[in-house]
Scaffold this active site. Sequence first.
Site, PDB file in Angstrom:
ATOM      1  N   ARG A 195      -8.655   0.105   4.944  1.00  0.00           N
ATOM      2  CA  ARG A 195      -7.955   0.759   3.807  1.00  0.00           C
ATOM      3  C   ARG A 195      -6.581  -0.165   4.067  1.00  0.00           C
ATOM      4  O   ARG A 195      -5.760   1.166   3.155  1.00  0.00           O
ATOM      5  CB  ARG A 195      -7.338   2.299   5.071  1.00  0.00           C
ATOM      6  CG  ARG A 195      -8.698   2.026   5.445  1.00  0.00           C
ATOM      7  CD  ARG A 195      -8.460   3.901   5.859  1.00  0.00           C
ATOM      8  NE  ARG A 195      -7.242   4.693   5.950  1.00  0.00           N
ATOM      9  CZ  ARG A 195      -6.408   5.393   6.565  1.00  0.00           C
ATOM     10  NH1 ARG A 195      -6.283   5.557   7.565  1.00  0.00           N
ATOM     11  NH2 ARG A 195      -6.040   5.651   5.993  1.00  0.00           N
ATOM     12  N   LYS A 220       0.710  -0.886  -0.284  1.00  0.00           N
ATOM     13  CA  LYS A 220      -0.369   0.470   0.397  1.00  0.00           C
ATOM     14  C   LYS A 220       0.778   1.329   0.001  1.00  0.00           C
ATOM     15  O   LYS A 220       0.377   2.626  -0.651  1.00  0.00           O
ATOM     16  CB  LYS A 220      -1.287   0.027   1.129  1.00  0.00           C
ATOM     17  CG  LYS A 220      -1.333   1.117   1.648  1.00  0.00           C
ATOM     18  CD  LYS A 220      -2.608   1.510   2.532  1.00  0.00           C
ATOM     19  CE  LYS A 220      -2.233   1.330   4.026  1.00  0.00           C
ATOM     20  NZ  LYS A 220      -1.666   3.194   4.484  1.00  0.00           N
ATOM     21  N   ASN A 221       1.629   1.490   0.928  1.00  0.00           N
ATOM     22  CA  ASN A 221       2.612   2.251   1.228  1.00  0.00           C
ATOM     23  C   ASN A 221       3.506   2.947  -0.360  1.00  0.00           C
ATOM     24  O   ASN A 221       4.185   3.980  -0.056  1.00  0.00           O
ATOM     25  CB  ASN A 221       3.173   2.372   1.752  1.00  0.00           C
ATOM     26  CG  ASN A 221       2.080   2.924   3.514  1.00  0.00           C
ATOM     27  OD1 ASN A 221       0.940   2.874   2.781  1.00  0.00           O
ATOM     28  ND2 ASN A 221       2.676   2.903   4.568  1.00  0.00           N
ATOM     29  N   CYS A 258      -4.358  12.890  13.379  1.00  0.00           N
ATOM     30  CA  CYS A 258      -5.153  11.033  13.648  1.00  0.00           C
ATOM     31  C   CYS A 258      -4.846  10.522  14.678  1.00  0.00           C
ATOM     32  O   CYS A 258      -4.105  11.001  15.264  1.00  0.00           O
ATOM     33  CB  CYS A 258      -4.738  10.786  12.295  1.00  0.00           C
ATOM     34  SG  CYS A 258      -3.180   9.932  12.041  1.00  0.00           S
ATOM     35  N   ARG A 282       0.683  14.441  13.007  1.00  0.00           N
ATOM     36  CA  ARG A 282       0.927  14.129  11.748  1.00  0.00           C
ATOM     37  C   ARG A 282       1.816  15.524  11.026  1.00  0.00           C
ATOM     38  O   ARG A 282       0.580  15.901  10.783  1.00  0.00           O
ATOM     39  CB  ARG A 282      -0.167  13.445  10.672  1.00  0.00           C
ATOM     40  CG  ARG A 282      -0.523  12.058  11.438  1.00  0.00           C
ATOM     41  CD  ARG A 282       0.835  10.557  11.809  1.00  0.00           C
ATOM     42  NE  ARG A 282       0.725  10.532   9.869  1.00  0.00           N
ATOM     43  CZ  ARG A 282       0.045   9.433   9.618  1.00  0.00           C
ATOM     44  NH1 ARG A 282      -0.842   9.106  10.324  1.00  0.00           N
ATOM     45  NH2 ARG A 282       0.712   9.361   8.857  1.00  0.00           N
ATOM     46  N   PRO A 283       3.016  16.368  11.368  1.00  0.00           N
ATOM     47  CA  PRO A 283       3.055  17.064  11.167  1.00  0.00           C
ATOM     48  C   PRO A 283       3.017  17.766   9.392  1.00  0.00           C
ATOM     49  O   PRO A 283       3.415  16.303   8.864  1.00  0.00           O
ATOM     50  CB  PRO A 283       3.737  18.202  11.877  1.00  0.00           C
ATOM     51  CG  PRO A 283       4.697  17.019  12.645  1.00  0.00           C
ATOM     52  CD  PRO A 283       3.326  16.305  12.340  1.00  0.00           C
ATOM     53  N   ASP A 342       4.640   0.831  12.042  1.00  0.00           N
ATOM     54  CA  ASP A 342       3.176   0.057  11.765  1.00  0.00           C
ATOM     55  C   ASP A 342       3.200  -1.709  11.720  1.00  0.00           C
ATOM     56  O   ASP A 342       2.564  -1.666  11.567  1.00  0.00           O
ATOM     57  CB  ASP A 342       3.517  -0.070   9.821  1.00  0.00           C
ATOM     58  CG  ASP A 342       3.301   1.301   9.755  1.00  0.00           C
ATOM     59  OD1 ASP A 342       2.373   2.528  10.378  1.00  0.00           O
ATOM     60  OD2 ASP A 342       3.607   1.325   8.115  1.00  0.00           O
ATOM     61  N   ARG A 368      -4.343  10.190   3.832  1.00  0.00           N
ATOM     62  CA  ARG A 368      -2.414  11.735   4.670  1.00  0.00           C
ATOM     63  C   ARG A 368      -1.871  11.242   3.411  1.00  0.00           C
ATOM     64  O   ARG A 368      -1.589  12.415   3.005  1.00  0.00           O
ATOM     65  CB  ARG A 368      -2.070  11.443   5.201  1.00  0.00           C
ATOM     66  CG  ARG A 368      -3.241  11.693   6.534  1.00  0.00           C
ATOM     67  CD  ARG A 368      -2.204  11.046   8.259  1.00  0.00           C
ATOM     68  NE  ARG A 368      -0.383  11.990   8.043  1.00  0.00           N
ATOM     69  CZ  ARG A 368      -0.456  13.308   8.361  1.00  0.00           C
ATOM     70  NH1 ARG A 368      -1.243  13.947   8.736  1.00  0.00           N
ATOM     71  NH2 ARG A 368       0.832  13.800   7.709  1.00  0.00           N
TER      72      ARG A 368
HETATM   73  N1  EPU Z   1       7.202  14.456  10.768  1.00  0.00           N
HETATM   74  C1  EPU Z   1       7.477  15.442  10.959  1.00  0.00           C
HETATM   75  N2  EPU Z   1       7.687  16.455  10.489  1.00  0.00           N
HETATM   76  C2  EPU Z   1       7.152  16.475   9.319  1.00  0.00           C
HETATM   77  C3  EPU Z   1       6.547  14.935   8.927  1.00  0.00           C
HETATM   78  C4  EPU Z   1       7.302  14.085   9.640  1.00  0.00           C
HETATM   79  O1  EPU Z   1       8.057  16.362  12.667  1.00  0.00           O
HETATM   80  O2  EPU Z   1       7.033  17.125   8.286  1.00  0.00           O
HETATM   81  C5  EPU Z   1       7.416  13.168  11.782  1.00  0.00           C
HETATM   82  C6  EPU Z   1       6.066  12.631  12.023  1.00  0.00           C
HETATM   83  O3  EPU Z   1       4.874  13.547  13.018  1.00  0.00           O
HETATM   84  C7  EPU Z   1       6.358  10.834  12.495  1.00  0.00           C
HETATM   85  C8  EPU Z   1       7.863  11.040  12.133  1.00  0.00           C
HETATM   86  O4  EPU Z   1       8.153  12.324  11.558  1.00  0.00           O
HETATM   87  O5  EPU Z   1       7.021  11.365  14.104  1.00  0.00           O
HETATM   88  C9  EPU Z   1       7.614   9.964  10.455  1.00  0.00           C
HETATM   89  O6  EPU Z   1       6.534  10.605  10.138  1.00  0.00           O
HETATM   90  P1  EPU Z   1       6.526   9.762   8.218  1.00  0.00           P
HETATM   91  O7  EPU Z   1       6.187  11.177   8.026  1.00  0.00           O
HETATM   92  O8  EPU Z   1       7.939   8.868   8.265  1.00  0.00           O
HETATM   93  O9  EPU Z   1       5.414   9.147   8.465  1.00  0.00           O
HETATM   94  P2  EPU Z   1       4.449   9.578   7.233  1.00  0.00           P
HETATM   95  O10 EPU Z   1       5.248   9.802   6.010  1.00  0.00           O
HETATM   96  O11 EPU Z   1       3.411  10.287   7.114  1.00  0.00           O
HETATM   97  C10 EPU Z   1       4.243   6.960   6.590  1.00  0.00           C
HETATM   98  C11 EPU Z   1       3.455   5.770   6.039  1.00  0.00           C
HETATM   99  C12 EPU Z   1       2.565   5.058   7.446  1.00  0.00           C
HETATM  100  C13 EPU Z   1       3.675   4.753   8.935  1.00  0.00           C
HETATM  101  C14 EPU Z   1       4.539   6.201   8.177  1.00  0.00           C
HETATM  102  C15 EPU Z   1       6.139   5.764   9.406  1.00  0.00           C
HETATM  103  C16 EPU Z   1       2.387   6.170   4.102  1.00  0.00           C
HETATM  104  C17 EPU Z   1       1.357   6.319   3.070  1.00  0.00           C
HETATM  105  N3  EPU Z   1       1.882   6.261   5.726  1.00  0.00           N
HETATM  106  O12 EPU Z   1       3.790   8.197   7.321  1.00  0.00           O
HETATM  107  O13 EPU Z   1       1.746   4.567   7.864  1.00  0.00           O
HETATM  108  O14 EPU Z   1       3.545   4.438  10.006  1.00  0.00           O
HETATM  109  O15 EPU Z   1       5.231   6.745   7.291  1.00  0.00           O
HETATM  110  O16 EPU Z   1       6.611   4.954   8.929  1.00  0.00           O
HETATM  111  O17 EPU Z   1       3.677   6.126   3.663  1.00  0.00           O
HETATM  112  C18 EPU Z   1       0.210   2.820   7.489  1.00  0.00           C
HETATM  113  O18 EPU Z   1       0.658   2.430   6.506  1.00  0.00           O
HETATM  114  O19 EPU Z   1      -0.411   2.648   9.143  1.00  0.00           O
HETATM  115  C19 EPU Z   1       0.948   3.856   8.135  1.00  0.00           C
HETATM  116  C20 EPU Z   1       0.438   5.243   9.560  1.00  0.00           C
END
Ligand code: EPU
Length: 422
Positions: A401, A22-23, A116, A121-122, A309, A92
């Site tokens: 999802r 998915k991701n 969420c 999730r900034p 995850d 997201r």
């Molecule tokens: N973060 C920031 N600033 C940003 C972006 C992220 O501070 O601009 C922080 C987040 O708050 C968090 C950390 O960085 O503490 C890591 O977050 P990341 O950005 O890596 O998460 P994401 O890209 O929004 C993806 C996956 C998530 C998975 C995370 C971590 C997708 C669609 N989603 O989210 O998957 O948990 O990476 O590996 O790829 C899931 O599939 O259930 C899911 C939540």
Amino acid sequence: MDKYVIQGGARLVGRVRIAGAKNAALPILAATLMTDQECVVEGVPELQDTATMLEVLRSLGMEVSREGSAVRTRLVNEDLSTAHYDLLSTMRAGFCVLGPLVARRKRARVSMPGGCNIGPRPVDIHLRGLTRLGASLVVEHGYVAAEADRLVGAEMFLGGAQGSTVLGTANILMAATLARGTTVLEGVAIEPEVQDLARFLVCMGAHIDGIGTHRLEVEGVEALEGTRYRIIPDRIEAGTFLVAAAITRGDVEVENTQPEHLTAVLEFLRERGVTVEKSRAEMKIRARVERELVPGDVFALPYPGIPTDMQAQLMALLCTIEGTSTVHDKVFPDRFIHAGEFIRMGARIAKENGSATVQGGPPLSGAQVQASDLRAGAALVLAGLAASGTTELSRVYHLDRGYVRFESKLAALGARIQRARA
Ligand code: EPU
């Protein structure tokens, strides 16, 4: 709304085939916005989130069709540049159309993602990166409006307080492929899904060095081409079924998986006493329980650590192992809502800042519980499989999802699980 009704106690035995990731699929589908040629993406899992992403692409002027797991995309109207709240509020990952849109269509209006259930999730790093590439950004009325005549390569650090960002890396990397000149990205995420996106972009004609490392060097190109690409299997789906084997003290082989993407999880299961066999060539992993399992400590970290995850599923397993275990999430320190639901099932868990202590051993007993997010939902299904009596899990839409035909795959392994109207 649907619910799952689970009768616990069955030992899972057999084979299960894993779907595409998915991701990886979500940002790769977003990347197809960057070419006017046809793309065919194979291995796209049939899930609510991928369906939503196809809707997002349609709303942005793409013609999209699906035959089984293959998705075909083609640009028909490049004038559209708004990704609306109605679609993005449910997922997201839709936010990663921002980089492709501003890079190719010179402007974008993309709904800001909300908070969420796994914590704040900034998207500050996404916005900082695009600004460094020369985009002018305004956040107003719940949308990011971005403009740039042509993005310009730059050097930047993409880390934040919690380390690297997966979708942030995806967004900036995609934008950089069409920027003028060289972009150097330091501190990027190296999750297999990010590497898969980078390989897809290379197939489209992007110039990217350093794939798989924390430093990517991107030489911008004038245009990207269409391509045909097969995405990697879903490591979290595979990991979830391996934990299903462990928690039911069963014997399950997952097929269509890349064991090298699950090294930390497999190591953790082995240390608990699970027998793990893997074959990279045959793309298989088998997990079976032949002895008493022992407690241990989970540290969820960016790749190659144990994925956040998988944290909830491993916590469910630890609830069933006699002794004291701890669970720490360094990626999403607030991702512990599932602990409260496990406690409703008789687990003994004490939670403090970013970690939880599990006193495993007391048998879990079936209860009415709720899925607060996708992985919490999966973990509660696993707990229900191990519990005595009936577990009723509501808010199953979270599972739809991210897991393809979850209940039928589990039932084929011997689980007693049914979907019913809540
Ligand atoms: N973060 C920031 N600033 C940003 C972006 C992220 O501070 O601009 C922080 C987040 O708050 C968090 C950390 O960085 O503490 C890591 O977050 P990341 O950005 O890596 O998460 P994401 O890209 O929004 C993806 C996956 C998530 C998975 C995370 C971590 C997708 C669609 N989603 O989210 O998957 O948990 O990476 O590996 O790829 C899931 O599939 O259930 C899911 C939540």
